[in-house]
Design an enzyme around this catalytic site. Structure first.
Site, PDB file in Angstrom:
ATOM      1  N   GLN A 117      -4.979  -3.292 -10.360  1.00 44.59           N
ATOM      2  CA  GLN A 117      -5.687  -2.752  -9.206  1.00 44.59           C
ATOM      3  C   GLN A 117      -6.869  -1.898  -9.640  1.00 44.59           C
ATOM      4  O   GLN A 117      -6.764  -1.113 -10.579  1.00 44.59           O
ATOM      5  CB  GLN A 117      -4.776  -1.908  -8.314  1.00 44.59           C
ATOM      6  CG  GLN A 117      -5.469  -1.438  -7.034  1.00 44.59           C
ATOM      7  CD  GLN A 117      -4.549  -0.673  -6.114  1.00 44.59           C
ATOM      8  OE1 GLN A 117      -4.728   0.529  -5.934  1.00 44.59           O
ATOM      9  NE2 GLN A 117      -3.579  -1.332  -5.505  1.00 44.59           N
TER      10      GLN A 117
ATOM     11  N   SER B 293      -7.400   2.330  -2.705  1.00 43.28           N
ATOM     12  CA  SER B 293      -7.377   1.037  -3.381  1.00 43.28           C
ATOM     13  C   SER B 293      -8.605   0.221  -2.981  1.00 43.28           C
ATOM     14  O   SER B 293      -9.031   0.243  -1.828  1.00 43.28           O
ATOM     15  CB  SER B 293      -6.112   0.263  -2.992  1.00 43.28           C
ATOM     16  OG  SER B 293      -4.954   1.035  -3.235  1.00 43.28           O
TER      17      SER B 293
ATOM     18  N   ASP C  12       1.683  -1.854  -4.211  1.00 49.35           N
ATOM     19  CA  ASP C  12       0.594  -0.923  -3.893  1.00 49.35           C
ATOM     20  C   ASP C  12       1.059   0.526  -3.843  1.00 49.35           C
ATOM     21  O   ASP C  12       0.280   1.417  -3.513  1.00 49.35           O
ATOM     22  CB  ASP C  12      -0.049  -1.318  -2.551  1.00 49.35           C
ATOM     23  CG  ASP C  12      -1.351  -0.579  -2.274  1.00 49.35           C
ATOM     24  OD1 ASP C  12      -2.114  -0.355  -3.235  1.00 49.35           O
ATOM     25  OD2 ASP C  12      -1.608  -0.223  -1.105  1.00 49.35           O
TER      26      ASP C  12
END
Length: 264
Positions: free
Chosen positions: A256, A206, A185
């Site tokens: 993502q 995100s 991430d």
């Protein structure tokens, strides 16, 4: 494992499928999303029989976490088949769900072993200067990070691709995917922007996250993490990428979706 990483994965078992993570002193206003994802994967692992490593996870970031508050992880055992197990994890604070994860585990099987040919066309990590992660990626000084390109602006200082490794040895094989999940991430929101974009955003976070673990990999040995933008539309961006070892072996893939609300 020792140091800050050990603290991150210090889950207290409340009962068979419920875990608690106690707050630790932090200067961060919000918990790094990759940390919650990694902790949720760890909770799922602790409910799966040995010999079934994780092969994929899919997650949704629902609310920002608060480091100063306890984090509760509730695991639902969705399936235990002959070769696959599936777990659903809900992470909550103050009774509100902040994150959800579904992870799938697979008994290793024999099969073909193929990936696209070609080496990594980037400098090796020893040829690059070390980089200190900004504080919003978590209170963990024990990652060695080597960006291939110079750091960016204040809003997005770290850009892909970059080499990384844990400076603390990771002895438990099941923890390596958790560490990879943590790193997966890092700096992804910037990678989801349109190539060459210099836009500023009032919101850049995100939304959905997925990782596929193709082969066993050590998080305390060098891995190259690369992410590229695939699409931008309707204030959302999509990035996908890979993690490779020094010899070019593909060990994980990442995707993502992000929320990119432009400043007006």
């Amino acid at each position: 494992m020792s140091g800050a990483l050990a603290e991150i994965f210090a889950l207290e078992r409340q009962d068979e499928d419920r875990f608690l993570i106690r707050p630790v002193e932090s200067e961060m206003q919000r918990t790094f999303g990759g940390q919650v994802a990694a902790q949720s994967l760890r909770a799922a692992q602790l409910t799966v029989a040995p010999g079934r490593p994780v092969h994929s996870l899919h997650a949704s970031f629902l609310r920002g976490g608060q480091p100063a508050k306890p984090l509760h992880l509730d695991v639902r055992r969705a399936r235990d088949g002959r070769t696959f197990s599936t777990r659903h994890v809900t992470a909550s604070q103050d009774g509100k769900t902040i994150f959800e994860l579904t992870a799938s585990f697979h008994v290793p099987e024999d099969g073909e072993d193929w990936q696209p040919s070609g080496g990594l066309d980037v400098p090796r990590p020893e040829e690059l200067p070390a980089y200190r992660l900004p504080s919003w990626f978590g209170d963990i000084p024990n990652f060695d990070v080597r960006p291939v390109n110079p750091p960016g602006d204040e809003e997005f200082p770290l850009r892909h691709p970059f080499w990384f490794r844990s400076l603390d040895p990771v002895g438990d094989p099941s923890l390596h995917p958790c560490v990879l999940t943590y790193v997966s991430d890092i700096a992804v929101v910037d990678s989801s922007r349109a190539p060459g974009s210099t836009a500023s955003y009032v919101t850049a976070v995100s939304l959905d996250h997925a990782v596929w673990f193709h082969r066993p990999a050590r998080s305390d040995e060098w891995l190259l993490y690369s992410m590229d933008s695939l699409l931008n539309h309707g204030a959302r961006g999509l990035a996908r990428g890979t993690m490779h070892t020094l010899d070019g072996t593909l060990v994980a893939s990442v995707a993502q979706e992000t929320l990119l609300r432009p400043a007006r």
